[in-house]
Design an enzyme around this catalytic site. Sequence first.
Site, PDB file in Angstrom:
ATOM      1  N   MET A  26      -8.898   8.154  -0.658  1.00 11.62           N
ATOM      2  CA  MET A  26      -9.859   8.473   0.421  1.00 11.62           C
ATOM      3  C   MET A  26     -10.365   9.889   0.230  1.00 11.62           C
ATOM      4  O   MET A  26      -9.588  10.801  -0.062  1.00 11.62           O
ATOM      5  CB  MET A  26      -9.183   8.359   1.784  1.00 11.62           C
ATOM      6  CG  MET A  26      -8.568   6.998   2.052  1.00 11.62           C
ATOM      7  SD  MET A  26      -8.021   6.872   3.769  1.00 11.62           S
ATOM      8  CE  MET A  26      -7.064   5.359   3.700  1.00 11.62           C
TER       9      MET A  26
ATOM     10  N   MET B 132     -12.010   4.470  -1.608  1.00 10.36           N
ATOM     11  CA  MET B 132     -12.785   4.698  -0.378  1.00 10.36           C
ATOM     12  C   MET B 132     -13.431   6.066  -0.508  1.00 10.36           C
ATOM     13  O   MET B 132     -12.976   7.062   0.065  1.00 10.36           O
ATOM     14  CB  MET B 132     -11.860   4.619   0.840  1.00 10.36           C
ATOM     15  CG  MET B 132     -11.469   3.186   1.188  1.00 10.36           C
ATOM     16  SD  MET B 132      -9.981   3.098   2.180  1.00 10.36           S
ATOM     17  CE  MET B 132      -8.756   3.257   0.889  1.00 10.36           C
TER      18      MET B 132
ATOM     19  N   GLY C 161      -9.662   3.914   6.428  1.00 13.70           N
ATOM     20  CA  GLY C 161      -9.418   5.319   6.756  1.00 13.70           C
ATOM     21  C   GLY C 161      -7.962   5.611   7.073  1.00 13.70           C
ATOM     22  O   GLY C 161      -7.486   6.704   6.817  1.00 13.70           O
TER      23      GLY C 161
ATOM     24  N   ASP D  51      -4.617   3.769  -2.265  1.00 16.46           N
ATOM     25  CA  ASP D  51      -5.763   4.066  -1.404  1.00 16.46           C
ATOM     26  C   ASP D  51      -6.277   5.477  -1.659  1.00 16.46           C
ATOM     27  O   ASP D  51      -5.664   6.457  -1.243  1.00 16.46           O
ATOM     28  CB  ASP D  51      -5.342   3.986   0.065  1.00 16.46           C
ATOM     29  CG  ASP D  51      -5.200   2.557   0.554  1.00 16.46           C
ATOM     30  OD1 ASP D  51      -6.103   1.746   0.285  1.00 16.46           O
ATOM     31  OD2 ASP D  51      -4.189   2.261   1.221  1.00 16.46           O
TER      32      ASP D  51
ATOM     33  N   GLY E  41      -3.523  -4.142   8.463  1.00 15.22           N
ATOM     34  CA  GLY E  41      -2.842  -4.841   9.557  1.00 15.22           C
ATOM     35  C   GLY E  41      -2.224  -6.173   9.164  1.00 15.22           C
ATOM     36  O   GLY E  41      -2.072  -7.063   9.992  1.00 15.22           O
TER      37      GLY E  41
ATOM     38  N   MET F 247     -12.001  -5.916   4.320  1.00 19.54           N
ATOM     39  CA  MET F 247     -11.245  -4.991   5.171  1.00 19.54           C
ATOM     40  C   MET F 247     -11.010  -5.707   6.504  1.00 19.54           C
ATOM     41  O   MET F 247     -11.956  -6.186   7.125  1.00 19.54           O
ATOM     42  CB  MET F 247     -12.037  -3.702   5.429  1.00 19.54           C
ATOM     43  CG  MET F 247     -12.175  -2.766   4.244  1.00 19.54           C
ATOM     44  SD  MET F 247     -10.619  -2.226   3.478  1.00 19.54           S
ATOM     45  CE  MET F 247      -9.700  -1.575   4.865  1.00 19.54           C
TER      46      MET F 247
ATOM     47  N   ASP G 147      -7.114  -6.530   3.548  1.00 19.58           N
ATOM     48  CA  ASP G 147      -6.486  -5.206   3.607  1.00 19.58           C
ATOM     49  C   ASP G 147      -6.568  -4.641   5.022  1.00 19.58           C
ATOM     50  O   ASP G 147      -7.668  -4.401   5.534  1.00 19.58           O
ATOM     51  CB  ASP G 147      -7.206  -4.271   2.608  1.00 19.58           C
ATOM     52  CG  ASP G 147      -6.568  -2.896   2.519  1.00 19.58           C
ATOM     53  OD1 ASP G 147      -5.485  -2.691   3.111  1.00 19.58           O
ATOM     54  OD2 ASP G 147      -7.153  -2.014   1.860  1.00 19.58           O
TER      55      ASP G 147
ATOM     56  N   SER H  63       0.835  -1.192   0.000  1.00 22.07           N
ATOM     57  CA  SER H  63       0.000   0.000   0.000  1.00 22.07           C
ATOM     58  C   SER H  63       0.873   1.246   0.000  1.00 22.07           C
ATOM     59  O   SER H  63       1.586   1.534   0.965  1.00 22.07           O
ATOM     60  CB  SER H  63      -0.925  -0.005   1.223  1.00 22.07           C
ATOM     61  OG  SER H  63      -1.626   1.215   1.242  1.00 22.07           O
TER      62      SER H  63
ATOM     63  N   HIS I 274      -0.879  -1.086  -4.436  1.00 23.37           N
ATOM     64  CA  HIS I 274      -2.188  -0.715  -3.892  1.00 23.37           C
ATOM     65  C   HIS I 274      -2.254   0.795  -3.688  1.00 23.37           C
ATOM     66  O   HIS I 274      -1.434   1.383  -2.989  1.00 23.37           O
ATOM     67  CB  HIS I 274      -2.363  -1.444  -2.560  1.00 23.37           C
ATOM     68  CG  HIS I 274      -3.724  -1.342  -1.977  1.00 23.37           C
ATOM     69  ND1 HIS I 274      -4.798  -2.070  -2.431  1.00 23.37           N
ATOM     70  CD2 HIS I 274      -4.198  -0.594  -0.946  1.00 23.37           C
ATOM     71  CE1 HIS I 274      -5.861  -1.787  -1.705  1.00 23.37           C
ATOM     72  NE2 HIS I 274      -5.535  -0.879  -0.802  1.00 23.37           N
TER      73      HIS I 274
ATOM     74  N   HIS J  50      -7.972   1.210  -4.831  1.00 24.31           N
ATOM     75  CA  HIS J  50      -8.979   0.999  -3.784  1.00 24.31           C
ATOM     76  C   HIS J  50      -9.687   2.330  -3.525  1.00 24.31           C
ATOM     77  O   HIS J  50      -9.105   3.248  -2.944  1.00 24.31           O
ATOM     78  CB  HIS J  50      -8.251   0.505  -2.515  1.00 24.31           C
ATOM     79  CG  HIS J  50      -9.157   0.255  -1.345  1.00 24.31           C
ATOM     80  ND1 HIS J  50      -8.671   0.022  -0.070  1.00 24.31           N
ATOM     81  CD2 HIS J  50     -10.509   0.186  -1.242  1.00 24.31           C
ATOM     82  CE1 HIS J  50      -9.691  -0.179   0.749  1.00 24.31           C
ATOM     83  NE2 HIS J  50     -10.813  -0.072   0.066  1.00 24.31           N
TER      84      HIS J  50
HETATM   85  C1  DX5 Z   1      -6.912   1.374   5.074  1.00 20.51           C
HETATM   86  C2  DX5 Z   1      -6.315   1.175   3.695  1.00 20.51           C
HETATM   87  C3  DX5 Z   1      -5.215   0.182   3.679  1.00 20.51           C
HETATM   88  C4  DX5 Z   1      -3.971   0.625   4.423  1.00 20.51           C
HETATM   89  C5  DX5 Z   1      -3.203  -0.593   4.825  1.00 20.51           C
HETATM   90  O1  DX5 Z   1      -8.044   2.152   5.004  1.00 20.51           O
HETATM   91  O2  DX5 Z   1      -7.318   0.706   2.810  1.00 20.51           O
HETATM   92  O3  DX5 Z   1      -4.877  -0.203   2.356  1.00 20.51           O
HETATM   93  O4  DX5 Z   1      -3.161   1.472   3.647  1.00 20.51           O
HETATM   94  O5  DX5 Z   1      -2.169  -0.208   5.655  1.00 20.51           O
HETATM   95  P1  DX5 Z   1      -1.552  -1.154   6.772  1.00 20.51           P
HETATM   96  O6  DX5 Z   1      -0.999  -2.357   6.071  1.00 20.51           O
HETATM   97  O7  DX5 Z   1      -0.523  -0.290   7.393  1.00 20.51           O
HETATM   98  O8  DX5 Z   1      -2.656  -1.538   7.701  1.00 20.51           O
HETATM   99 ZN    ZN Z   2      -6.629  -0.162   0.872  1.00 27.51          ZN
END
Ligand code: DX5
Ligand code: ZN
Length: 216
Positions: free
Chosen positions: A35, A66, A140, A33, A173, A135, A171, A8, A31, A64
């Site tokens: 947002m 969001m 976020g 993200d 942690g 998720m 996705d 990511s 990846h 992705h």
């Molecule tokens: C969270 C994102 C993830 C995030 C993952 O909202 O969609 O893709 O960047 O980051 P880590 O791997 O640090 O949890």
């Molecule tokens: Zn993501």
Amino acid sequence: MEIRISPSVLAADLSNLRGELEKVKNADLLHMDVMDGNYVPNITFGMPVITAAKRCSDVPLDIHLMMNGAEHFLAEFASVEPEFITVHYEAVTHLQSTLRKIRDLGIKAGVSLNPHTPLNGLKYILDDLDLIMLMTVNPGFGGQKFIPAMLEKVRDCSELIGDRPIELQVDGGIGVDNLADLIKAGANNFVAGSSIFGAEDPTAYIEQMRAIARQG
Ligand code: DX5
Ligand code: ZN
């Protein structure tokens, strides 16, 4: 299904995007993200950063979204020819037609589900899906802790998918400590931000993930 690793980019040092992407050249996907500060309580980046990433790397993009109103921006995101565009189950009103539009643009279609969102509705749109993202944190922010109850959801989703050609992505942690359990539960596609970019050697960390996957 083949194991795929998707770093990511949110966790990268964006002031040195080219250098950071150089360290994850061995990944399967990148990846991105997006947002909007509306669907999720955070704002990240949009097309300018995504097109910059595209210029710096040959690794296929995994976008992705969001955001609310994702269905109005599909052509724009498709213009960078990502492998996947993934929209949120909770943020799109007409999900089936949105997935169809993504495929009509020549891109693989994904849907993402928040931790509390049930799998039920997916049963009826499996033919329209190339990827289901579960998720494993609340969307976020990067760097959150994996929610352990999501292992059961991965198992249930894997059962729902059966032998259909749909990737099961997780996705949030994710890292070397929970990868084996997630593979056992049926996931094949792993987004990882802080674990990869926070590692001393991101390239080696990805190889470590692959080695764990090979051990099954
Ligand atoms: C969270 C994102 C993830 C995030 C993952 O909202 O969609 O893709 O960047 O980051 P880590 O791997 O640090 O949890
Ligand atoms: Zn993501």
